[in-house]
Structures are given as structure tokens and as C-alpha cells.
Design a protein around this motif. Structure first.
Motif, mmCIF file in Angstrom:
data_model
loop_
_atom_site.group_PDB
_atom_site.id
_atom_site.type_symbol
_atom_site.label_atom_id
_atom_site.label_comp_id
_atom_site.label_asym_id
_atom_site.label_seq_id
_atom_site.Cartn_x
_atom_site.Cartn_y
_atom_site.Cartn_z
ATOM 1 N N MET A 126 -5.689 20.486 2.287
ATOM 2 C CA MET A 126 -4.489 19.477 2.464
ATOM 3 C C MET A 126 -3.132 19.598 1.989
ATOM 4 O O MET A 126 -3.603 19.225 0.835
ATOM 5 N N LYS A 127 -2.779 19.536 2.779
ATOM 6 C CA LYS A 127 -0.933 19.721 1.880
ATOM 7 C C LYS A 127 -0.732 17.918 1.699
ATOM 8 O O LYS A 127 -1.371 17.339 2.354
ATOM 9 N N PRO A 128 0.471 17.839 0.362
ATOM 10 C CA PRO A 128 0.999 17.032 0.127
ATOM 11 C C PRO A 128 1.281 15.915 1.621
ATOM 12 O O PRO A 128 2.075 17.118 2.452
ATOM 13 N N LEU A 129 2.082 15.244 1.194
ATOM 14 C CA LEU A 129 2.922 14.194 2.436
ATOM 15 C C LEU A 129 4.098 14.605 1.963
ATOM 16 O O LEU A 129 3.947 14.285 0.350
ATOM 17 N N LEU A 130 5.308 14.456 2.447
ATOM 18 C CA LEU A 130 6.752 14.314 1.918
ATOM 19 C C LEU A 130 7.272 13.504 3.286
ATOM 20 O O LEU A 130 6.863 13.607 3.837
ATOM 21 N N LEU A 131 7.165 12.556 1.865
ATOM 22 C CA LEU A 131 7.927 10.784 3.505
ATOM 23 C C LEU A 131 9.294 11.183 3.119
ATOM 24 O O LEU A 131 9.891 10.793 1.911
ATOM 25 N N ILE A 132 9.919 11.145 4.299
ATOM 26 C CA ILE A 132 11.543 11.638 4.622
ATOM 27 C C ILE A 132 12.052 10.124 4.962
ATOM 28 O O ILE A 132 12.374 9.900 5.966
ATOM 29 N N ASP A 133 13.165 9.174 3.292
ATOM 30 C CA ASP A 133 13.349 8.267 4.259
ATOM 31 C C ASP A 133 15.459 9.127 5.077
ATOM 32 O O ASP A 133 15.633 10.474 4.652
ATOM 33 N N TRP A 193 10.154 -3.016 -0.064
ATOM 34 C CA TRP A 193 9.473 -3.434 0.932
ATOM 35 C C TRP A 193 9.178 -2.578 1.667
ATOM 36 O O TRP A 193 7.837 -2.328 1.821
ATOM 37 N N LYS A 194 8.755 -1.206 1.310
ATOM 38 C CA LYS A 194 8.562 0.528 2.043
ATOM 39 C C LYS A 194 7.012 0.789 1.183
ATOM 40 O O LYS A 194 6.185 1.258 1.364
ATOM 41 N N THR A 195 7.137 0.064 0.028
ATOM 42 C CA THR A 195 6.370 0.704 -0.934
ATOM 43 C C THR A 195 4.669 1.128 -0.783
ATOM 44 O O THR A 195 4.171 1.874 -0.905
ATOM 45 N N ARG A 196 4.745 -0.497 -0.491
ATOM 46 C CA ARG A 196 3.597 -0.495 -0.339
ATOM 47 C C ARG A 196 2.947 0.053 1.007
ATOM 48 O O ARG A 196 1.798 0.721 0.887
ATOM 49 N N TYR A 201 -0.185 4.535 3.744
ATOM 50 C CA TYR A 201 -0.351 5.449 4.583
ATOM 51 C C TYR A 201 -0.092 6.502 3.842
ATOM 52 O O TYR A 201 -1.406 7.374 4.556
ATOM 53 N N ALA A 202 -0.270 7.255 2.460
ATOM 54 C CA ALA A 202 -0.926 7.957 1.645
ATOM 55 C C ALA A 202 -2.494 7.831 1.551
ATOM 56 O O ALA A 202 -3.034 9.224 1.954
ATOM 57 N N ALA A 203 -3.304 6.978 1.714
ATOM 58 C CA ALA A 203 -4.563 6.651 1.602
ATOM 59 C C ALA A 203 -5.172 7.454 1.156
ATOM 60 O O ALA A 203 -5.873 8.203 0.873
ATOM 61 N N GLY A 204 -4.570 7.785 -0.641
ATOM 62 C CA GLY A 204 -4.864 8.305 -1.471
ATOM 63 C C GLY A 204 -4.557 9.786 -1.186
ATOM 64 O O GLY A 204 -4.858 10.729 -2.640
ATOM 65 N N ARG A 205 -3.910 10.660 -0.677
ATOM 66 C CA ARG A 205 -3.585 11.842 -0.301
ATOM 67 C C ARG A 205 -2.105 12.359 -1.705
ATOM 68 O O ARG A 205 -1.195 11.019 -2.013
ATOM 69 N N PRO A 206 -2.258 13.227 -2.173
ATOM 70 C CA PRO A 206 -0.959 13.187 -2.645
ATOM 71 C C PRO A 206 0.351 13.243 -1.984
ATOM 72 O O PRO A 206 0.863 13.458 -0.671
ATOM 73 N N PHE A 207 1.419 12.530 -2.457
ATOM 74 C CA PHE A 207 2.959 12.395 -1.373
ATOM 75 C C PHE A 207 4.298 12.493 -2.717
ATOM 76 O O PHE A 207 4.073 12.729 -3.577
ATOM 77 N N ALA A 208 4.950 13.131 -2.047
ATOM 78 C CA ALA A 208 6.437 12.885 -2.625
ATOM 79 C C ALA A 208 7.337 11.972 -1.570
ATOM 80 O O ALA A 208 7.369 11.900 -0.520
#
Length: 177
Positions: free
Chosen positions: A1-8, A106-109, A114-121
Motif C-alpha cells: 500500500m502506498k503512503p498517503l500524501l496529505l496536501i494543504d 488543530w489539523k494534526t490529530r 486519517y492515516a490510521a497507521g499508514r505512512p504519510f507525508a
């Protein structure tokens, strides 16, 4: 499974602080928008660089791209099409701009949930050292938290760092530039 890239959006893709200048930074064009809540007065000016769309599409082979923005699903209406992005999933924040644990953003938690243990950037202009420490304390060891200057937005070096991290760069805890 690919890591997530979370984009603001505001900061990384839309260097909103640069609107104080008379002309957009090189490569950016100003777009006038009316997202929900922006019904009266002049349209919202948003700076976007089409090269960011190209760079994000290139990263889509390494990451699952996700909007991590207060624009939520409206990012797929106002921002994604202008960058040539397909509709992306988004974090549907349970609460916005509220209090957060241990002085974090406020977004951090919600990002960690959301990542639920998955690697993320995660790229955002509000990330601090406290956020990195908190993420590490939550056991999210495979995370790249990258602060982006809201005067400049994402740079080629940011995209290179994201690619390198996805390709197995250092994953010994939340890191940033």
C-alpha cells in the motif's frame, strides 16, 4: 500500500501571503473564486502554479494523494481542475480551527487519525516542532511533516524531498526541512 500524501492548499499550493505583492510570483496565476462561504464582496484571489499539478501527478505513482485542507471536497471543484488533478479523497474535518492537544495545530490529530497507521507525508504552512513531537508520540513513526512557506509555496526541492521519502528515504520519525 502506498503512503498517503496529505496536501494543504492555502500556503503550499496557494502562497496566499504573496498576494501582498503587486504581481504573483513567477509561474503563478491569480484565479478569482467563490467557494462556499465566499458569497458576498469581491471573489477570493487564489494563486496557483500549473507546474504543481504536473509534479503532484508524478507523485501519484508513489503516493495516494489526499486533500488535507479546509476547502475539503471543494478542492475538487476549485483547485484540482485548475491543476489538472482528478478528484481526490479529502479529510472531512470533524471540527475546524478548534483546540488541539499539547499546543499542536488543530489539523494534526485528525491527520494522524486519517492515516490510521499508514505512512504519510503532509505538506502544510502551519506545521511546527510541536506537531512533529506529538505525531512521534502517537507512534506514527513513518511520517514526513513538511512545513511550506506561505510566501513561496511548494518548491521543486519539496517535490524532490517527497519523492525521495516515498522511495525509502529516512523514516525514523516525523521529519521536515
Amino acid at each position: 500500500m502506498k503512503p498517503l500524501l496529505l496536501i494543504d492548499i492555502d500556503g503550499p499550493l496557494n502562497p496566499y501571503a504573496a498576494l501582498a505583492h503587486l504581481r504573483p510570483p513567477d509561474g503563478y496565476a491569480k484565479h478569482l473564486m467563490r467557494p462556499t462561504g465566499w458569497d458576498y464582496g469581491p471573489p477570493l484571489p487564489v494563486l496557483l502554479n500549473p507546474e504543481h499539478g504536473t509534479a503532484l501527478r508524478a507523485l501519484a505513482g508513489r503516493y495516494e494523494l489526499v486533500w488535507a485542507t479546509t476547502w475539503k471536497d471543494e478542492a475538487n471543484v476549485w483547485i484540482g481542475p485548475r491543476l489538472g488533478l482528478p478528484p481526490l479523497p479529502y479529510i472531512d474535518w470533524p471540527s475546524m480551527h478548534g483546540s488541539a492537544p499539547d499546543g499542536t495545530y488543530w489539523k494534526t490529530r485528525y491527520v494522524v487519525e486519517y492515516a490510521a497507521g499508514r505512512p504519510f507525508a503532509w505538506v502544510d504552512d502551519e506545521i511546527t516542532g510541536q506537531d512533529r513531537e506529538w505525531v512521534l508520540g502517537q507512534g506514527a513513526g513513518e511520517a514526513l511533516l513538511r512545513w511550506i512557506d506561505p510566501w513561496i509555496g511548494l518548491l521543486p526541492s519539496d517535490f524532490a524531498a517527497l519523492a525521495a521519502w516515498a522511495d525509502g528515504g529516512p523514516r525514523d520519525g516525523p521529519v521536515s526541512r
